[in-house]
Design a protein around this motif. Structure first.
Motif, PDB file in Angstrom:
ATOM      1  N   TYR A 106      66.632 115.342  66.784  1.00  0.00           N
ATOM      2  CA  TYR A 106      65.526 116.281  66.992  1.00  0.00           C
ATOM      3  C   TYR A 106      65.405 116.552  68.489  1.00  0.00           C
ATOM      4  CZ  TYR A 106      60.753 118.103  67.290  1.00  0.00           C
ATOM      5  OH  TYR A 106      59.646 118.878  67.561  1.00  0.00           O
ATOM      6  N   VAL A 107      65.183 117.813  68.840  1.00  0.00           N
ATOM      7  CA  VAL A 107      65.079 118.204  70.237  1.00  0.00           C
ATOM      8  C   VAL A 107      63.620 118.555  70.537  1.00  0.00           C
ATOM      9  CG1 VAL A 107      65.846 119.854  71.981  1.00  0.00           C
ATOM     10  CG2 VAL A 107      67.463 118.988  70.295  1.00  0.00           C
ATOM     11  N   GLN A 108      63.026 117.836  71.473  1.00  0.00           N
ATOM     12  CA  GLN A 108      61.608 117.964  71.806  1.00  0.00           C
ATOM     13  C   GLN A 108      61.445 118.546  73.193  1.00  0.00           C
ATOM     14  OE1 GLN A 108      58.304 116.838  70.277  1.00  0.00           O
ATOM     15  NE2 GLN A 108      57.981 118.338  71.875  1.00  0.00           N
ATOM     16  N   ALA A 109      60.659 119.628  73.307  1.00  0.00           N
ATOM     17  CA  ALA A 109      60.396 120.231  74.605  1.00  0.00           C
ATOM     18  C   ALA A 109      59.468 119.339  75.421  1.00  0.00           C
ATOM     19  CB  ALA A 109      59.771 121.614  74.437  1.00  0.00           C
ATOM     20  N   VAL A 110      59.826 119.159  76.703  1.00  0.00           N
ATOM     21  CA  VAL A 110      59.039 118.348  77.632  1.00  0.00           C
ATOM     22  C   VAL A 110      58.933 119.104  78.950  1.00  0.00           C
ATOM     23  CG1 VAL A 110      59.715 116.153  76.580  1.00  0.00           C
ATOM     24  CG2 VAL A 110      61.095 117.114  78.446  1.00  0.00           C
ATOM     25  N   PRO A 111      58.048 118.687  79.844  1.00  0.00           N
ATOM     26  CA  PRO A 111      57.960 119.353  81.149  1.00  0.00           C
ATOM     27  C   PRO A 111      59.293 119.303  81.877  1.00  0.00           C
ATOM     28  CG  PRO A 111      56.038 117.980  80.792  1.00  0.00           C
ATOM     29  CD  PRO A 111      56.991 117.668  79.677  1.00  0.00           C
ATOM     30  N   ILE A 112      59.575 120.332  82.654  1.00  0.00           N
ATOM     31  CA  ILE A 112      60.845 120.388  83.366  1.00  0.00           C
ATOM     32  C   ILE A 112      60.968 119.202  84.319  1.00  0.00           C
ATOM     33  CG2 ILE A 112      60.049 121.817  85.315  1.00  0.00           C
ATOM     34  CD1 ILE A 112      62.782 123.389  84.831  1.00  0.00           C
ATOM     35  N   GLY A 113      62.144 118.629  84.347  1.00  0.00           N
ATOM     36  CA  GLY A 113      62.383 117.438  85.150  1.00  0.00           C
ATOM     37  C   GLY A 113      62.242 116.147  84.375  1.00  0.00           C
ATOM     38  N   LEU A 123      55.625 121.808  72.004  1.00  0.00           N
ATOM     39  CA  LEU A 123      55.670 121.009  73.220  1.00  0.00           C
ATOM     40  C   LEU A 123      55.147 119.600  72.977  1.00  0.00           C
ATOM     41  CD1 LEU A 123      54.103 123.539  75.772  1.00  0.00           C
ATOM     42  CD2 LEU A 123      56.510 123.303  75.132  1.00  0.00           C
ATOM     43  N   ARG A 124      55.715 118.664  73.705  1.00  0.00           N
ATOM     44  CA  ARG A 124      55.089 117.343  73.751  1.00  0.00           C
ATOM     45  C   ARG A 124      53.697 117.513  74.366  1.00  0.00           C
ATOM     46  NH1 ARG A 124      57.508 113.394  78.053  1.00  0.00           N
ATOM     47  NH2 ARG A 124      59.032 112.656  76.521  1.00  0.00           N
ATOM     48  N   GLY A 125      52.688 117.032  73.686  1.00  0.00           N
ATOM     49  CA  GLY A 125      51.321 117.184  74.177  1.00  0.00           C
ATOM     50  C   GLY A 125      50.552 118.283  73.490  1.00  0.00           C
ATOM     51  N   GLY A 126      51.236 119.084  72.678  1.00  0.00           N
ATOM     52  CA  GLY A 126      50.526 120.113  71.921  1.00  0.00           C
ATOM     53  C   GLY A 126      50.514 121.483  72.575  1.00  0.00           C
ATOM     54  N   GLY A 127      49.857 122.417  71.892  1.00  0.00           N
ATOM     55  CA  GLY A 127      49.903 123.819  72.298  1.00  0.00           C
ATOM     56  C   GLY A 127      48.607 124.369  72.849  1.00  0.00           C
ATOM     57  N   THR A 128      47.772 123.507  73.440  1.00  0.00           N
ATOM     58  CA  THR A 128      46.542 124.008  74.043  1.00  0.00           C
ATOM     59  C   THR A 128      46.858 124.803  75.306  1.00  0.00           C
ATOM     60  OG1 THR A 128      46.222 122.048  75.427  1.00  0.00           O
ATOM     61  CG2 THR A 128      45.268 122.007  73.201  1.00  0.00           C
TER      62      THR A 128
END
Length: 293
Positions: free
Chosen positions: A233-240, A270-275
């Protein structure tokens, strides 16, 4: 290097908080982006909705906020409809790309992003490549007088591999057909993205970043008392914080002569949700990264 935000990031497409196009332009300015990459479909930039009056209002909003339109993000699939040749879907898409180029010209934008096509049962891989090359070539010819360059993105289709996208652009052989070359696909494919960036730099007119981690998955096999590995599974995280060497990738592009925008997109959960708060935090982290380069 100038920065831009893909408006798909605030479109609500993946269940995240959604903003109108006008509010997304305002958001881009407030965060400190130089431009936007305009999603050319609803809810932001469908050709059905961009009437002359609305297009004029968007242009005025961009100028008021000091934000450029760096790229029009078109969506194409030039192998679609191969099972029903009586419906001229390729011709419809060529007309669609031509309309997007006219919108780009009106907004002072020089790049329209397109895709190739998906593999289908009705076409062999070489035949699908040829059909995409033929369609993209006609698109490039039809928009040439508008001063617009088509950027073919290495995405989920037959042009996903960087060597393949280079081959397609070479076969099209038009001065206004280049690449919207991104790092995430070749990274997940196991390619050397610094090498790929060096090879693609002279052909690239736009690049968009997004960072990811991979989470390994397993299916338990009771008779074997063991696990079978699945696609991760590929999870989006903040760049870096992910697996993509964006510093090496961007530096290789620039060393090779790239002078376009460095874009950013949040185009999956996104990790952390879509707020809005989380979306903004990701965007600010990207701008910090871009400034560090």
């Amino acid at each position: 290097m100038k920065t831009c935000i893909h408006t798909v990031s605030y479109s609500g497409t993946w269940g995240q908080s959604a903003l109108s196009l006008e509010d997304t332009i305002d958001k881009a300015a407030e965060l400190g982006f130089d431009g936007i990459m305009l999603m050319a479909k609803r809810p932001h930039g469908s050709v059905l909705d961009l009437t002359p009056d609305r297009l004029g209002a968007i242009k005025a909003r961009l100028e008021l906020r000091g934000v450029t339109c760096a790229c029009i993000a078109g969506y194409t699939n030039f192998t679609a409809g191969s099972d029903h040749r009586d419906v001229p879907l390729v011709e419809m898409q060529i007309d669609h790309v031509t309309k997007l180029a006219k919108i780009a010209s009106e907004l002072g934008c020089g790049v329209v992003r397109i895709f190739t096509g998906y593999e289908v049962d009705e076409l062999s891989f070489p035949a699908a490549l040829d059909q995409c090359v033929e369609a993209i070539s006609e698109c490039a010819d039809r928009v040439a007088d508008l001063g617009v360059t088509l950027g073919v993105q290495n995405h989920h289709d037959i042009g996903a591999g960087w060597e393949t996208i280079r081959e397609i652009i070479g076969a099209v052989d038009r001065p206004n057909c280049k690449a919207c070359f991104d790092a995430w696909a070749p990274t997940l494919q196991g390619a050397d993205i610094v090498l790929a960036a060096r090879e693609m730099a002279s052909l690239t007119v736009h690049t968009t970043a997004a960072d990811y981690i991979t989470l390994r998955r397993y299916a338990y096999q009771p008779p074997l008392v063991n696990y079978m590995e699945q696609a991760p599974y590929v999870q989006a995280v903040p760049i870096g914080e992910g697996i993509i060497d964006y510093e090496g990738f961007v530096r290789a592009l620039v060393k090779g002569g790239y002078e376009g925008y460095l874009g950013y997109e949040m185009c999956s959960p996104l990790r952390g949700g879509g707020t809005i708060e989380n979306l903004d935090a990701y965007a600010r982290k990207f701008l910090e990264f871009a400034a560090s380069l």
